[in-house]
Every structure is written in structure tokens, then in C-alpha cells.
Scaffold this motif. Structure first.
Motif, short mmCIF file in Angstrom:
data_model
loop_
_atom_site.label_atom_id
_atom_site.label_comp_id
_atom_site.label_asym_id
_atom_site.label_seq_id
_atom_site.Cartn_x
_atom_site.Cartn_y
_atom_site.Cartn_z
N HIS A 39 -20.36 10.11 54.51
CA HIS A 39 -20.62 8.76 54.98
C HIS A 39 -21.32 8.75 56.34
O HIS A 39 -21.26 7.75 57.06
CB HIS A 39 -19.31 7.97 55.06
CG HIS A 39 -18.68 7.72 53.74
ND1 HIS A 39 -17.62 8.46 53.25
CD2 HIS A 39 -18.97 6.81 52.77
CE1 HIS A 39 -17.28 8.01 52.05
NE2 HIS A 39 -18.08 7.02 51.73
N ARG A 77 -20.18 4.37 43.26
CA ARG A 77 -21.03 4.87 44.32
C ARG A 77 -22.41 5.26 43.80
O ARG A 77 -23.40 5.21 44.53
CB ARG A 77 -20.37 6.08 45.01
CG ARG A 77 -21.24 6.57 46.18
CD ARG A 77 -20.51 7.47 47.13
NE ARG A 77 -21.35 7.71 48.30
CZ ARG A 77 -20.99 8.42 49.33
NH1 ARG A 77 -19.79 8.95 49.37
NH2 ARG A 77 -21.80 8.61 50.36
N LEU A 80 -24.62 2.57 44.36
CA LEU A 80 -24.88 2.29 45.76
C LEU A 80 -25.83 3.30 46.38
O LEU A 80 -26.63 2.97 47.25
CB LEU A 80 -23.55 2.28 46.54
CG LEU A 80 -22.54 1.21 46.12
CD1 LEU A 80 -21.22 1.44 46.86
CD2 LEU A 80 -23.06 -0.19 46.41
N GLU A 81 -25.74 4.56 45.94
CA GLU A 81 -26.58 5.61 46.51
C GLU A 81 -28.02 5.43 46.06
O GLU A 81 -28.31 5.46 44.87
CB GLU A 81 -26.08 7.00 46.06
CG GLU A 81 -24.76 7.41 46.70
CD GLU A 81 -24.29 8.76 46.20
OE1 GLU A 81 -24.96 9.33 45.31
OE2 GLU A 81 -23.26 9.24 46.67
N ASN A 107 -28.40 7.77 54.21
CA ASN A 107 -27.25 7.15 53.57
C ASN A 107 -27.37 5.64 53.70
O ASN A 107 -27.30 5.09 54.80
CB ASN A 107 -25.95 7.64 54.23
CG ASN A 107 -24.71 7.08 53.56
OD1 ASN A 107 -24.80 6.36 52.56
ND2 ASN A 107 -23.55 7.41 54.10
N GLU A 109 -25.36 3.45 52.97
CA GLU A 109 -24.10 2.82 53.37
C GLU A 109 -23.79 3.00 54.86
O GLU A 109 -22.76 2.52 55.34
CB GLU A 109 -22.94 3.40 52.56
CG GLU A 109 -22.95 3.08 51.08
CD GLU A 109 -21.68 3.56 50.43
OE1 GLU A 109 -20.68 2.83 50.45
OE2 GLU A 109 -21.69 4.70 49.91
N ARG A 112 -22.25 0.31 57.26
CA ARG A 112 -20.83 -0.02 57.09
C ARG A 112 -19.91 1.05 57.67
O ARG A 112 -18.72 0.83 57.87
CB ARG A 112 -20.49 -0.22 55.61
CG ARG A 112 -21.20 -1.39 54.97
CD ARG A 112 -20.52 -1.84 53.69
NE ARG A 112 -20.31 -0.77 52.73
CZ ARG A 112 -19.13 -0.26 52.40
NH1 ARG A 112 -18.02 -0.69 52.99
NH2 ARG A 112 -19.04 0.70 51.50
N TRP A 113 -20.47 2.24 57.92
CA TRP A 113 -19.64 3.38 58.34
C TRP A 113 -19.96 3.88 59.75
O TRP A 113 -19.31 4.80 60.23
CB TRP A 113 -19.82 4.54 57.35
CG TRP A 113 -19.08 4.34 56.06
CD1 TRP A 113 -19.52 3.67 54.96
CD2 TRP A 113 -17.77 4.80 55.76
NE1 TRP A 113 -18.56 3.69 53.97
CE2 TRP A 113 -17.47 4.39 54.45
CE3 TRP A 113 -16.82 5.53 56.47
CZ2 TRP A 113 -16.26 4.68 53.82
CZ3 TRP A 113 -15.60 5.83 55.85
CH2 TRP A 113 -15.33 5.39 54.55
#
Length: 413
Positions: A39, A77, A80-81, A107, A109, A112-113
Motif C-alpha cells: 500500500h 482489489r 482497484l489495481e 499504486n 490507492e 487513501r494510504w
């Protein structure tokens, strides 16, 4: 990196046929390193040792990464990826330059991380993961690196790292293609469903058909049974493992070595495949069957046919004495069921040492189809490594000339 011995054959001395002068130049074998967390901002793959002139495109890399996301039973996921790719160096106008190639997979995401995975001093804004998951690197990694937060371990131990290895595999395949070698994989088992033995092996032209299967299986009759097996495990909130076979076509005889233990190709292949997350066993050819057979039924008898040496069978899987035989290379990797379950397993909280349930990250029910693609990448890397070590050359043209001269020499043996 530790120094590993190199071997570039002196073809001018071994054969009266002319060969490219550049073939005599020594060069290091391929090597790679990946970095990044599951992440984090992204994953980086850096590959060193590629000759100049290998064709590389962003679309080609993205296409290979998309293959890694294939398969019925994958978790959310995979939707999402997006695997946004950026080539950082080593390539110009679609060709390698001879220096290290570095590729970043961003990434999507990360926004968010970025607070939870910040590299700056601070601490987690959410929960510290103190209940390690059985079957993962969590507990042993926490002990080894002296941390009570499993996220310090799981982020790097995650199979998401194989996205970076897919870059390595793509580059390796591009190199192998220059000398007529092709690599593909197919699923041979998911859970208790196994593809029947004795069927024809898929060939490179079948790869599109395999990838179009929801479970990347070549045998259409097995597909529906495998899907039903996955659906049953999902209903039980459980997971499944299986097996994938990797096939390599067009290899000349003699890659690898019988001389040094760390140059034996079967050992290198086994080590590379076992390095993939969740792979627990590797079989070369019909290795498991051979262990239960008598010698008269286990080995491949040699014949002379069409003005060349051949074998009546290929039980050895294209490898003898740590070297390729010239037959199709066959290696099977066995994957355990995914260790993150929807119904958590028992564990111990490392802060209280009391019984607890393991925490849960997002997970797949079955990732065997994707494991086949990753297994392709690692086999391709090992073979490209050996091709580079055996034939040398600073350019693709030099490499081809050296390989062609070697093929010509052994054809007249």
C-alpha cells in the motif's frame, strides 16, 4: 549482489564456423531487485544486464500486468489495481540502452494510504495489527525485525510484490524472444480438481485461449469443475490452492551446467519458483511419478532420428544433469491455499499473549490462475539469465549471433 561465475563459450575455437567477435566478450548475468510495499506509493523493478536493442513498450508491460490480474476467484482489489506504469530509465524509443532498466508501478490507492504508510516520523492513525495471521510471514517477521505491528511485515511480504516481478518477466521474455524461446503457463489443478494426464500440451499459439479461460486452464472440460470448486470454497468462506505448469519452447540443448551446483538449471528454477509467495513445492517433468516408478519406466531413451538426437519421451521435463535437453521444458509449481481467510483462524495477540482471532486483510478465494502468470515470469527470468550468461553480447545482435553459432555447432554433433 554476490559475484556468480560467468561462462561465455569461445565458439571460434570450438567450431570452424565464423562467429561474431562480440560473442567473446564477457558480461554479468541478469539480476534484478524490487522495492516498495503493498500500500505504498508504488512498486519499482530494476533489471540490470539486458543487452541493448531489446524491444520494450509501455503497452507490452501493461498487457503483461493485466494478465497477472486474471482468474476467477480474485478479490475486489483486482478491480482497484490499475497498474499505472512509468518507465524511469534504461529505455529510449522502445529499445533498451544496455544500462539498468527501472520501471515504477504506481499504486492507485496511495491517496487513501499515504497517512498510514507515511515515510515521515510518526505513528499509525488507525489500529496496530497485533494478531498475526497463520500461514503468513507476520509472526516470524515481527519477531525477526522486533516490531509489534504486523503491517511492518505484511506490506512487503504481500504477493502484490509479484507485480514488480512481472516487469522482470516481461523484459526476460522479450530477450528470450530474440533467440526463439517462448514461455507460457496453464493451470493443472485447483483444489481437488485436476486436469487429466495424457492430454496434449499447450503450445505458444494457445496462450490467448488459456488467458481467455476464467481459470487459465487449457482443458475446457476441467474449467467448469474448477469454477464450481472455487464457488464452493467461497460459500464456505474458505480458500483454495492448486498447481500450474510452465512450459518453455525453443530452448537449445546445454543451457545450465552439470559442473557447479549453483549453475544446475533445475535447482535455479526450483529456487525461483519457490520464492513466489504461497508456492510450497516444485516438480520438474514427471518428477512425482518418477519417484514411484522403476528406472526402466522413468527415463527417456535416446534415439537418432531426422539426422539428430532425440528422446522417445520427455519424462525428465527437458532437463538432464542440470541442463536443458532441447525438449520442451516442463516445470510445475504447487500453491497452498491463500492464508487470509474470510473466517479468521486462531492466533495469539503479541501484546497480551492471549488467544485471539487473526486480523483480516482483503483476500482472494483462489489466486492459482495469477500464480501461473507469475511462475511464467520467474521461469523466463531464470532462462534469460542463463541465455545471457552462456552467450554474452552487449547488443541483441551479438547475443543472437552467438546463440545461432552455438545451435549450429551442436546440430552437427
Amino acid at each position: 549482489w554476490a559475484h556468480v561465475g560467468m561462462h561465455v563459450p569461445n565458439l571460434a575455437r570450438a567450431s570452424k564456423r565464423p562467429t561474431a567477435p562480440a560473442a567473446l566478450a564477457c558480461r554479468f548475468m541478469l539480476r534484478f531487485i524490487t522495492s516498495g510495499e503493498s500500500h505504498g506509493p508504488g512498486l519499482v523493478a530494476t533489471v540490470e544486464g539486458l543487452p541493448s536493442g531489446v524491444t520494450v513498450t509501455s503497452d507490452g508491460i501493461s498487457g503483461e500486468l493485466a494478465r497477472r490480474r486474471l482468474g476467477f476467484g480474485r478479490g475486489p482489489r483486482m478491480r482497484l489495481e490499475k497498474d499505472e506504469v512509468e518507465i524511469l530509465g534504461g529505455i529510449r524509443f522502445g529499445r533498451t540502452l544496455g544500462g539498468p532498466v527501472s520501471v515504477l508501478i504506481r499504486n492507485t490507492e496511495w491517496p487513501r494510504w499515504q497517512e498510514e504508510m507515511s515515510p515521515d516520523p510518526g505513528g499509525t492513525a488507525t489500529k496496530v495489527e497485533t494478531t498475526p495471521r497463520p500461514g503468513h510471514a507476520d509472526l516470524v517477521g515481527m519477531m525477526k525485525y522486533d516490531t509489534h505491528d504486523a503491517r511492518d511485515i505484511l506490506e512487503r511480504a504481500s504477493a502484490r510484490e509479484t507485480a514488480a516481478r512481472t516487469i522482470v518477466g516481461y523484459l526476460s521474455k522479450q530477450l528470450l524472444g530474440e533467440v526463439g524461446v517462448e514461455v507460457l503457463s496453464h493451470v493443472t489443478a485447483i483444489g481437488s480438481v485436476t486436469v487429466p494426464g495424457g492430454l496434449d500440451l499447450p503450445v505458444p499459439g494457445d496462450l490467448a485461449k488459456i488467458d481467455s479461460s476464467q481459470v487459465r486452464v487449457f482443458d475446457a472440460e476441467a474449467e467448469s469443475e474448477m469454477i464450481a470448486e472455487i464457488e464452493s470454497a467461497k460459500a464456505d468462506r474458505d480458500t483454495l490452492g492448486g498447481a500450474v505448469e510452465v512450459l518453455s519452447y525453443g530452448l537449445p540443448a546445454g543451457l545450465g551446467s552439470h559442473v557447479h551446483w549453483d549453475r544446475k538449471l533445475d535447482g535455479l528454477l526450483a529456487g525461483a519458483l519457490m520464492s513466489i509467495q504461497a508456492i510450497k513445492a516444485v516438480e520438474i517433468g514427471d518428477g512425482l511419478t518418477q519417484a514411484r516408478s522403476r528406472g526402466s519406466k522413468a527415463h527417456d531413451e535416446i534415439i537418432w532420428a531426422d539426422e539428430s538426437y532425440a528422446r522417445r519421451t520427455n519424462r525428465a521435463g527437458g532437463l538432464e544433469g542440470g541442463m536443458t535437453t532441447g525438449d520442451v521444458l516442463r516445470v510445475t509449481a504447487y500453491m497452498k491455499p491463500i492464508a487470509t481467510l474470510m473466517r479468521a483462524l486462531d492466533t495469539v495477540d503479541v501484546t497480551t499473549r492471549q488467544e485471539a482471532k487473526a486480523f483480516r486483510e482483503r483476500s482472494d478465494v483462489c489466486a492459482v490462475p495469477a500464480a501461473g502468470v507469475v511462475a511464467e515470469q520467474m521461469v523466463a527470468y531464470v532462462l534469460a539469465n542463463e541465455v545471457t550468461r552462456s552467450f554474452g553480447g552487449d547488443t541483441v545482435g551479438d547475443l543472437r549471433a552467438n546463440c545461432d553459432a552455438y545451435r549450429t555447432r551442436i546440430a552437427s554433433f
